[in-house]
Write a protein that holds these residues in place. Structure first.
Motif, PDB file in Angstrom:
ATOM      1  N   PHE A 156     -12.661   3.004   7.480  1.00  0.00           N
ATOM      2  CA  PHE A 156     -13.039   1.999   8.466  1.00  0.00           C
ATOM      3  C   PHE A 156     -13.553   2.661   9.744  1.00  0.00           C
ATOM      4  CE2 PHE A 156     -12.479  -1.112  11.832  1.00  0.00           C
ATOM      5  CZ  PHE A 156     -12.888  -2.295  11.235  1.00  0.00           C
ATOM      6  N   TYR A 157     -12.919   3.727  10.181  1.00  0.00           N
ATOM      7  CA  TYR A 157     -13.282   4.350  11.459  1.00  0.00           C
ATOM      8  C   TYR A 157     -14.261   5.512  11.319  1.00  0.00           C
ATOM      9  CZ  TYR A 157      -9.871   1.345  13.648  1.00  0.00           C
ATOM     10  OH  TYR A 157      -9.200   0.226  14.109  1.00  0.00           O
ATOM     11  N   ALA A 158     -14.724   5.776  10.111  1.00  0.00           N
ATOM     12  CA  ALA A 158     -15.750   6.806   9.929  1.00  0.00           C
ATOM     13  C   ALA A 158     -16.998   6.401  10.717  1.00  0.00           C
ATOM     14  CB  ALA A 158     -16.089   6.950   8.451  1.00  0.00           C
ATOM     15  N   GLY A 159     -17.507   7.313  11.527  1.00  0.00           N
ATOM     16  CA  GLY A 159     -18.694   7.007  12.318  1.00  0.00           C
ATOM     17  C   GLY A 159     -18.409   6.388  13.668  1.00  0.00           C
ATOM     18  N   LEU A 205       0.820  -1.200   0.000  1.00  0.00           N
ATOM     19  CA  LEU A 205       0.000   0.000   0.000  1.00  0.00           C
ATOM     20  C   LEU A 205       0.859   1.257   0.000  1.00  0.00           C
ATOM     21  CD1 LEU A 205      -2.638  -0.944   2.741  1.00  0.00           C
ATOM     22  CD2 LEU A 205      -3.067  -0.817   0.270  1.00  0.00           C
ATOM     23  N   THR A 206       0.387   2.280  -0.695  1.00  0.00           N
ATOM     24  CA  THR A 206       0.989   3.599  -0.525  1.00  0.00           C
ATOM     25  C   THR A 206       0.434   4.206   0.761  1.00  0.00           C
ATOM     26  OG1 THR A 206      -0.763   4.780  -1.696  1.00  0.00           O
ATOM     27  CG2 THR A 206       1.052   3.889  -3.032  1.00  0.00           C
ATOM     28  N   LEU A 207       1.075   5.250   1.246  1.00  0.00           N
ATOM     29  CA  LEU A 207       0.583   5.913   2.448  1.00  0.00           C
ATOM     30  C   LEU A 207      -0.824   6.461   2.216  1.00  0.00           C
ATOM     31  CD1 LEU A 207       0.956   7.000   5.293  1.00  0.00           C
ATOM     32  CD2 LEU A 207       2.097   9.012   4.308  1.00  0.00           C
ATOM     33  N   GLU A 208      -1.061   7.018   1.030  1.00  0.00           N
ATOM     34  CA  GLU A 208      -2.383   7.565   0.718  1.00  0.00           C
ATOM     35  C   GLU A 208      -3.443   6.466   0.733  1.00  0.00           C
ATOM     36  OE1 GLU A 208       0.393   8.132  -0.978  1.00  0.00           O
ATOM     37  OE2 GLU A 208       0.731  10.230  -0.356  1.00  0.00           O
ATOM     38  N   GLU A 209      -3.138   5.301   0.159  1.00  0.00           N
ATOM     39  CA  GLU A 209      -4.092   4.194   0.139  1.00  0.00           C
ATOM     40  C   GLU A 209      -4.378   3.698   1.546  1.00  0.00           C
ATOM     41  OE1 GLU A 209      -2.986   2.232  -4.228  1.00  0.00           O
ATOM     42  OE2 GLU A 209      -1.877   1.637  -2.425  1.00  0.00           O
ATOM     43  N   ALA A 210      -3.322   3.542   2.345  1.00  0.00           N
ATOM     44  CA  ALA A 210      -3.496   3.050   3.717  1.00  0.00           C
ATOM     45  C   ALA A 210      -4.320   4.033   4.544  1.00  0.00           C
ATOM     46  CB  ALA A 210      -2.136   2.823   4.367  1.00  0.00           C
ATOM     47  N   THR A 211      -4.023   5.318   4.414  1.00  0.00           N
ATOM     48  CA  THR A 211      -4.760   6.332   5.171  1.00  0.00           C
ATOM     49  C   THR A 211      -6.238   6.311   4.806  1.00  0.00           C
ATOM     50  OG1 THR A 211      -2.789   7.727   5.314  1.00  0.00           O
ATOM     51  CG2 THR A 211      -4.921   8.794   5.694  1.00  0.00           C
TER      52      THR A 211
END
Length: 329
Positions: free
Chosen positions: A253-256, A241-247
């Motif tokens: 995942f943690y939205a909400g 993964l690139t940093l952008e993809e991982a972020t």
């Protein structure tokens, strides 16, 4: 429930997790604390044990468990929760939130007619909402799982995982041991249970719930820090993964999830101590994805997490009673 309030009983109210639970619940607008069980402190005011609560409550410890409760928090030692439930009559309508490790693993999640749901809202929020019995996650386990769950959900845990995590002295509990005395712990740092910590099975089982067939080695090195509270986990693994993809994966995942936040800047323990927050920071170094995850071991790692689960079980706003202030400095 009476007058719209949840009637709470606490077993093991004299320890660290019991004290933190009391500090939250005496200020929780939807709770009435009915009984605080402690054989060794029966009849004594709570503030004589938890001296910071002087002036905040006149509650006393009791040796008997009230039957007039809606939920029972078990803040007893590992192995003692199962014994407590065997020795005491608990009404079928009473919900149970256990803060020990007795019911966390699937093979141990049943007792008589009760089945326990693993109480990690970032994984099992919908199940928690309809559950009658909750096994509250361990503090190290919560820290590490929050650091890895987004990758497991995408099936991206495909290499060995390396973890170095440091916990404060309250993680050892209130009973004195050679390694918890101030004179030993202060200005000191040590490793314990390297590669064999009891939370490893819990972590592995949780990751497998999201990534079917997960079988990678988790190299976990726990450390004792010379501070009172908090856990910082430094995690790395190989990743394309690139940093952008991982972020983006972590943000999605943690939205909400109101207590777990992904920071683009490096993080430190004082941002989470005295709060129910978990913070995550991600970096990319060559082919390594580096993840920092941290929380307060007594709050998001124990008692605050338990109240969060109670809120979900009773249909309350998830954050009620848990909008706590970080120490900051």
């Amino acid at each position: 429930m009476t007058d719209g309030k949840i009637r709470v009983g606490i077993a093991g109210g004299a320890g660290y997790t019991g004290g933190e639970l009391l500090r939250i619940l005496i200020n929780h607008p939807a709770v009435d604390i009915i009984c605080i069980h402690s054989n060794s402190n029966a009849g004594n005011p709570v503030y004589e044990v938890h001296t910071d609560l002087y002036g905040d409550t006149d509650l006393k410890f009791t040796s008997t468990l009230s039957q007039n409760i809606d939920v029972l928090f078990l803040c007893v030692g590992h192995g003692d929760a199962r014994k407590f439930l065997d020795a005491n009559t608990i009404g079928d309508s009473v919900k149970i939130i256990d803060l020990s490790q007795d019911f966390r693993l699937a093979q141990n999640s049943k007792l008589k007619d009760r089945s326990f749901v693993y109480g990690l809202p970032e994984l099992n929020r919908d199940k928690i909402k309809t559950a009658s019995n909750i096994a509250n996650p361990g503090c190290f386990a919560t820290t590490i799982e929050i650091g890895l769950l987004p990758l497991a959900a995408k099936g991206l845990l495909n290499s060995e995982i390396h973890i170095n995590a440091t916990t404060g002295s309250t993680g050892a509990g209130q009973s004195l041991a050679a390694t918890s005395h101030f004179t030993w712990r202060n200005n000191n740092l040590s490793i314990y249970k390297a590669f064999g910590h009891q939370h490893l099975n819990e972590i592995g089982e949780t990751l497998t719930a999201l990534q079917d067939g997960f079988d990678q080695t988790i190299n976990f090195i726990p450390q004792r820090g010379d501070f009172t509270r908090g856990i910082l986990a430094a995690i790395y693994l190989e990743s394309d993964l690139t940093l952008e993809e991982a972020t983006q994966i972590y943000d999605d995942f943690y939205a909400g999830h109101p207590f777990t936040h992904v920071s683009t800047k490096n993080i430190d323990l004082k941002q989470v101590v005295n709060t129910n927050k978990a913070l995550v920071h991600i970096e990319k170094h060559g082919n390594k994805l580096f993840i920092i995850s941290m929380l307060d071991n007594l709050l998001k790692g124990a008692s605050g997490h338990a109240v969060q689960n109670m809120n979900l079980m009773f249909g309350l706003e998830e954050t009620i009673g848990l909008k706590l202030k970080a120490s900051a400095f």
